[in-house]
Design a protein around this motif. Structure first.
Motif, short mmCIF file in Angstrom:
data_model
loop_
_atom_site.label_atom_id
_atom_site.label_comp_id
_atom_site.label_asym_id
_atom_site.label_seq_id
_atom_site.Cartn_x
_atom_site.Cartn_y
_atom_site.Cartn_z
N ASP A 36 0.73 -1.16 -0.01
CA ASP A 36 -0.01 0.19 0.03
C ASP A 36 0.79 1.37 -0.02
OD1 ASP A 36 -2.13 -1.51 -0.12
OD2 ASP A 36 -2.72 -1.08 2.03
N ILE A 37 2.18 0.96 0.28
CA ILE A 37 2.98 2.22 0.41
C ILE A 37 3.10 2.75 -1.11
CG2 ILE A 37 5.34 1.28 0.09
CD1 ILE A 37 6.01 3.16 2.36
N LEU A 38 2.96 2.08 -2.13
CA LEU A 38 3.04 2.64 -3.16
C LEU A 38 1.88 3.46 -3.71
CD1 LEU A 38 4.41 -0.68 -5.20
CD2 LEU A 38 5.59 1.44 -4.67
N GLU A 39 0.63 3.39 -3.09
CA GLU A 39 -0.46 4.04 -3.14
C GLU A 39 -0.59 5.27 -2.52
OE1 GLU A 39 -5.42 3.89 -3.04
OE2 GLU A 39 -4.25 1.94 -3.13
N TYR A 40 -0.13 5.33 -1.24
CA TYR A 40 -0.13 6.38 -0.43
C TYR A 40 0.95 7.09 -0.10
CZ TYR A 40 -4.62 4.88 0.85
OH TYR A 40 -5.98 4.24 0.72
N ALA A 41 2.49 6.63 -0.60
CA ALA A 41 3.58 7.46 -0.39
C ALA A 41 4.63 7.49 -1.51
CB ALA A 41 4.34 6.65 0.92
N ASP A 42 4.03 7.01 -2.69
CA ASP A 42 4.98 7.17 -3.73
C ASP A 42 5.46 8.64 -4.03
OD1 ASP A 42 2.37 7.78 -4.79
OD2 ASP A 42 2.88 7.01 -6.70
N PHE A 43 4.78 9.49 -4.00
CA PHE A 43 5.08 10.78 -3.97
C PHE A 43 6.28 11.46 -3.37
CE2 PHE A 43 1.49 11.00 -1.35
CZ PHE A 43 1.90 11.53 -0.26
N PHE A 44 6.50 10.77 -2.25
CA PHE A 44 7.52 11.15 -1.43
C PHE A 44 9.03 11.01 -2.18
CE2 PHE A 44 4.55 10.64 2.17
CZ PHE A 44 4.66 12.01 2.55
N PHE A 45 8.91 9.95 -2.99
CA PHE A 45 10.33 9.48 -3.61
C PHE A 45 10.20 9.97 -5.26
CE2 PHE A 45 8.99 6.86 -0.06
CZ PHE A 45 10.20 6.93 0.50
#
Length: 150
Positions: A36-45
């Motif tokens: 789920d990190i790809l859906e909710y936090a990808d924009f940080f990277f």
């Protein structure tokens, strides 16, 4: 998952672990499984210039002239926030709401889409603080430029 999506190199830099911990804390119960990190936090990277705005959310939240006007005004206030941390960011937004005579819903979704590309995710103050001032300002500038083209 972040490495498989080519958002982090292998091996990851040493400074990623603390940031990743902060992101996981900010995302909280939104992360049901590790992927789920790809859906909710990808924009940080993602580098600022590669951030993709969700088209539907961008059209609804950033393109309207009143949204662009508020975002441009808040960008100026955001540029002065020191330290660029959750509490001062929250205070700056509350102050902005009072100055403009608006409700939080009039700006927060626009701000989120402009800085993360998405309408959902961790708390907006967490996102801003984790992205950092310079990234937030660049992303807002980019969103305003794109909205001006629409």
């Amino acid at each position: 998952f972040l490495q498989a999506a080519k958002l982090l190199p292998t091996p990851p830099p040493c400074d990623v672990a603390p940031k990743l911990s902060q992101i996981i804390d900010a995302a909280g119960d939104r992360l049901k499984v590790a992927g789920d990190i790809l859906e909710y936090a990808d924009f940080f990277f993602i580098p600022d210039e590669q951030l993709v705005f969700d088209d539907k959310d961008f059209q609804k939240r950033v393109v309207p002239p009143q949204s662009q006007d508020l975002l441009a005004k808040f960008r100026e206030k955001l540029a002065t926030v020191e330290p660029f941390e959750i509490q001062p960011l929250e205070e700056a937004l509350k102050s902005f709401l009072e100055e403009q005579g608006i409700k939080i819903g009039d700006i927060i979704h626009t701000l989120r889409v402009a800085t993360t590309g998405k309408a959902v995710g961790p708390g907006v103050y967490d996102c801003l603080a984790l992205l950092g001032k310079e990234a937030c300002l660049r992303r807002i500038d980019r969103a305003l430029a794109k909205a001006g083209e629409c």
